[in-house]
Design an enzyme around this catalytic site. Structure first.
Site, PDB file in Angstrom:
ATOM      1  N   SER A 178      -2.434   2.856  -1.405  1.00 47.55           N
ATOM      2  CA  SER A 178      -1.241   2.791  -0.388  1.00 47.55           C
ATOM      3  C   SER A 178      -1.070   4.355  -0.169  1.00 47.55           C
ATOM      4  O   SER A 178      -1.577   5.113   0.315  1.00 47.55           O
ATOM      5  CB  SER A 178      -0.215   1.932  -0.755  1.00 47.55           C
ATOM      6  N   GLU A 198      11.561  -4.684   2.374  1.00 41.08           N
ATOM      7  CA  GLU A 198      12.473  -3.319   2.605  1.00 41.08           C
ATOM      8  C   GLU A 198      11.557  -2.050   2.560  1.00 41.08           C
ATOM      9  O   GLU A 198      12.214  -1.025   2.740  1.00 41.08           O
ATOM     10  CB  GLU A 198      13.889  -3.340   1.602  1.00 41.08           C
ATOM     11  N   ASP A 201      -3.390   3.381   4.165  1.00 36.46           N
ATOM     12  CA  ASP A 201      -4.122   2.285   4.637  1.00 36.46           C
ATOM     13  C   ASP A 201      -3.493   1.458   5.493  1.00 36.46           C
ATOM     14  O   ASP A 201      -4.083   0.205   6.024  1.00 36.46           O
ATOM     15  CB  ASP A 201      -4.290   1.302   3.100  1.00 36.46           C
ATOM     16  N   ASP A 245      -0.864  -0.122   6.169  1.00 32.66           N
ATOM     17  CA  ASP A 245       0.012  -1.373   5.843  1.00 32.66           C
ATOM     18  C   ASP A 245       1.579  -0.937   6.125  1.00 32.66           C
ATOM     19  O   ASP A 245       2.210  -2.067   5.985  1.00 32.66           O
ATOM     20  CB  ASP A 245      -0.304  -2.212   4.521  1.00 32.66           C
ATOM     21  N   ARG A 246       1.893  -0.019   6.304  1.00 34.72           N
ATOM     22  CA  ARG A 246       3.386   0.373   6.398  1.00 34.72           C
ATOM     23  C   ARG A 246       3.460   0.900   7.823  1.00 34.72           C
ATOM     24  O   ARG A 246       2.599   1.531   8.096  1.00 34.72           O
ATOM     25  CB  ARG A 246       3.808   1.283   5.237  1.00 34.72           C
TER      26      ARG A 246
END
Length: 548
Positions: A148, A394, A308, A310-311
């Protein structure tokens, strides 16, 4: 934690990882089975470690991949395994190590065309799409090599079962236990072939998984509205796997989209240093995002992803980088008003350490809220079944259903959250920051912070085993305690810590699974002074009940 003096400044040569040495250690160093810190351990986002520390080496990947093969066999999973990797230095070597084991075990593997980078949400969508269109007795699953947003020296591996999202604890426990058994027994039972042999088989199939994902994006976000409004988008992939996706999205849908940084460098030498002086590709950190913030006025919206993808990071010209909690509230508020095909009264999911303004937003729309422990895996079943419209953390990770109310990606999806920000601006004429200001005016300002505090193993154990009856006080920051939780209200799952709530504030504490710290989250709906008092009293309370 005080800001490092170099936080937000460009990385210097002395900050960079020695990549050749790191790769050498991946192949030449091996974990010692009697050292717990070198064993396989799955946290909320897979196994992570570093070749320098003997916690992410070739032996780990071979053992984990064999354990995944074992799990597939006992779970009756016989379809292809989608395999991806991000731009961290250790990800590609681990990708080929995994292929060597999968090929030796006769597993069909689908990889991105030309062995390209593959972001997490693309893999998640690919698994869902294959299983939706395919046969029930040949389900697909996925493995992705990524740590990540972690620093450049780290590596990571995540397993996504046939539902496409992060594996639940029973699955990761099986994989970790089996992998550690292999490591402790000299890799006996682990099968692999050479890379040349693996690549010569017909088992490894290249597919344009990214292209398939891009074609489906219009089913989840109103890209036509974004294009029609002429929203000027600046995107920074932060050197991650999204670099191979964003330009294609812009071209496919006719968006005014500029990728402001196309560099891929495993040392991530183009990054600004994070708040602790480390290189960390955290798109929710104003320090790490300093280069994008410096050019925000060139665009209507500036967007970013971690390696990656995903954020998400949302930068508005009028307010800078949005707090992740604020954007979650805006996204939920907008979606519940602009997705008429979603089932009436469908639930919304959030982690119990996310802002309480989300609770108020969801209630104002007349929808139920499902509050779960930290970890995106808790949203997977609800998204899969179409019972959760949205699941958000969050830490700037979320996903939501497509416009027809079907699961799109059951892992965190930074692309659709970024594109949703553009849709909000295109449809409402207001930036996400302006939308949040309106929510704060309606529901009150919420002051939120997370701190990391040092913790011995004894304190961490005590936190995990806390019982609310151990609290010696019925007051917190001058108010009566109205609720205490060691299990999440939404699914009754253990939270691995404690949450204490009053009428105008709350705190939660949980130990880190990988570091000698515990994390304290707190929020006040009054002011910063009240938040400071919440944090101070929370730390004192944790010290008292844990014997620290």
């Amino acid at each position: 934690m005080a800001l490092h003096p170099n936080a937000g400044t460009p990385a210097r040569p002395s900050d960079l990882v020695d990549i050749p040495h790191l790769i050498s250690c991946y192949y030449t160093q091996a974990p010692r089975a009697d050292h717990p810190e070198e064993q396989v351990s799955f946290g909320t986002s897979g196994h992570r470690g570093s070749a320098f520390k003997r916690s992410f080496n070739q032996a780990h990947i071979r053992a984990i991949t064999q354990a995944v093969v074992d799990y597939r066999q006992q779970a009756g999973i016989h379809g292809p395994l989608l395999l991806g990797f991000d731009t961290h230095a250790l990800s590609q070597p681990a990708f080929f190590s995994a292929i060597e084991v999968l090929a030796a075990n006769g597993v069909t593997v689908h990889v991105q065309q030309d062995r390209g980078f593959l972001p997490t949400p693309v893999l998640s969508y690919g698994v869902i799409r294959f299983n939706r269109d395919g046969e029930a007795d040949a389900l697909a699953d996925g493995l992705i090599l990524t740590p990540s947003h972690n620093p450049p020296a780290d590596g990571g591996i995540k397993y996504n079962p046939p539902h496409g999202g992060p594996a639940d604890t029973d699955v990761t426990d099986f994989i970790a236990e089996r992998a550690n058994h292999y490591l402790a027994h000299g890799m006996e039972g682990v099968r692999w072939v050479s890379r040349d042999v693996a690549q010569a088989t017909a088992l490894v199939e290249e597919r344009d998984l990214i292209g398939e994902y891009i074609e489906a994006l219009a089913s989840v976000v109103d890209l036509e509205a974004i294009a029609k409004a002429g929203i000027r988008l600046g995107v920074d992939p932060l050197g991650g796997a999204a670099v191979s996706v964003w330009q294609r999205i812009g071209e496919r849908y006719g968006l005014d989209l500029t990728v402001v940084n196309e560099r891929v460098d495993p040392a991530f030498g183009f990054m600004a240093l994070d708040k602790d002086g480390q290189i960390r590709m955290d798109c929710s950190s104003a320090c790490a995002m300093a280069p994008l913030l410096a050019i925000k006025d060139d665009f209507d919206l500036a967007l970013a992803n971690d390696p990656d993808a995903d954020r998400h990071g949302i930068v508005c010209r009028d307010a800078g980088l949005m707090n992740p909690n604020h954007y979650l509230a805006v996204a939920i508020d907008y979606l519940l008003a602009h997705r008429p095909q979603w089932p009436e009264g469908i639930a919304v999911g959030k982690t119990l350490v996310s802002s309480a303004i989300i609770d108020k937003v969801v209630a104002s729309h007349g929808h139920p809220l499902v509050e779960v422990p930290v970890g995106f895996k808790w949203f997977v079943d609800g998204l899969t079944r179409g019972q959760l419209a949205f699941g958000g953390e969050e830490s700037a990770g979320a996903s939501f259903l497509d416009r027809q109310g079907r699961a799109f990606a059951t892992d965190k999806d930074g692309f659709i959250l970024c594109l949703l920000a553009a849709e909000i601006l295109a449809v409402t004429g207001q930036s996400p920051a302006q939308r949040y200001a309106a929510l704060a005016e309606r529901f009150g300002s919420h002051h939120y912070r997370r701190l990391d505090a040092p913790a011995t193993d004894a304190i961490k154990r005590a936190l995990k085993q806390l019982d609310p009856s151990q609290l010696q006080s019925d007051q917190l920051a001058g108010e009566a305690i109205v609720a205490t939780h060691t299990r999440a209200p939404g699914n009754d799952a253990p939270i691995g810590g404690l949450k204490v709530t009053t009428d105008s504030g709350w705190f939660a504490a949980r130990p880190s699974g990988t570091e000698p710290i515990y994390k304290i989250y707190a929020e006040s709906s009054r002011d910063e002074a009240h938040l400071e008092r919440l944090l101070s009293e929370a730390q004192a309370l944790i010290t008292e009940v844990s014997g620290g």
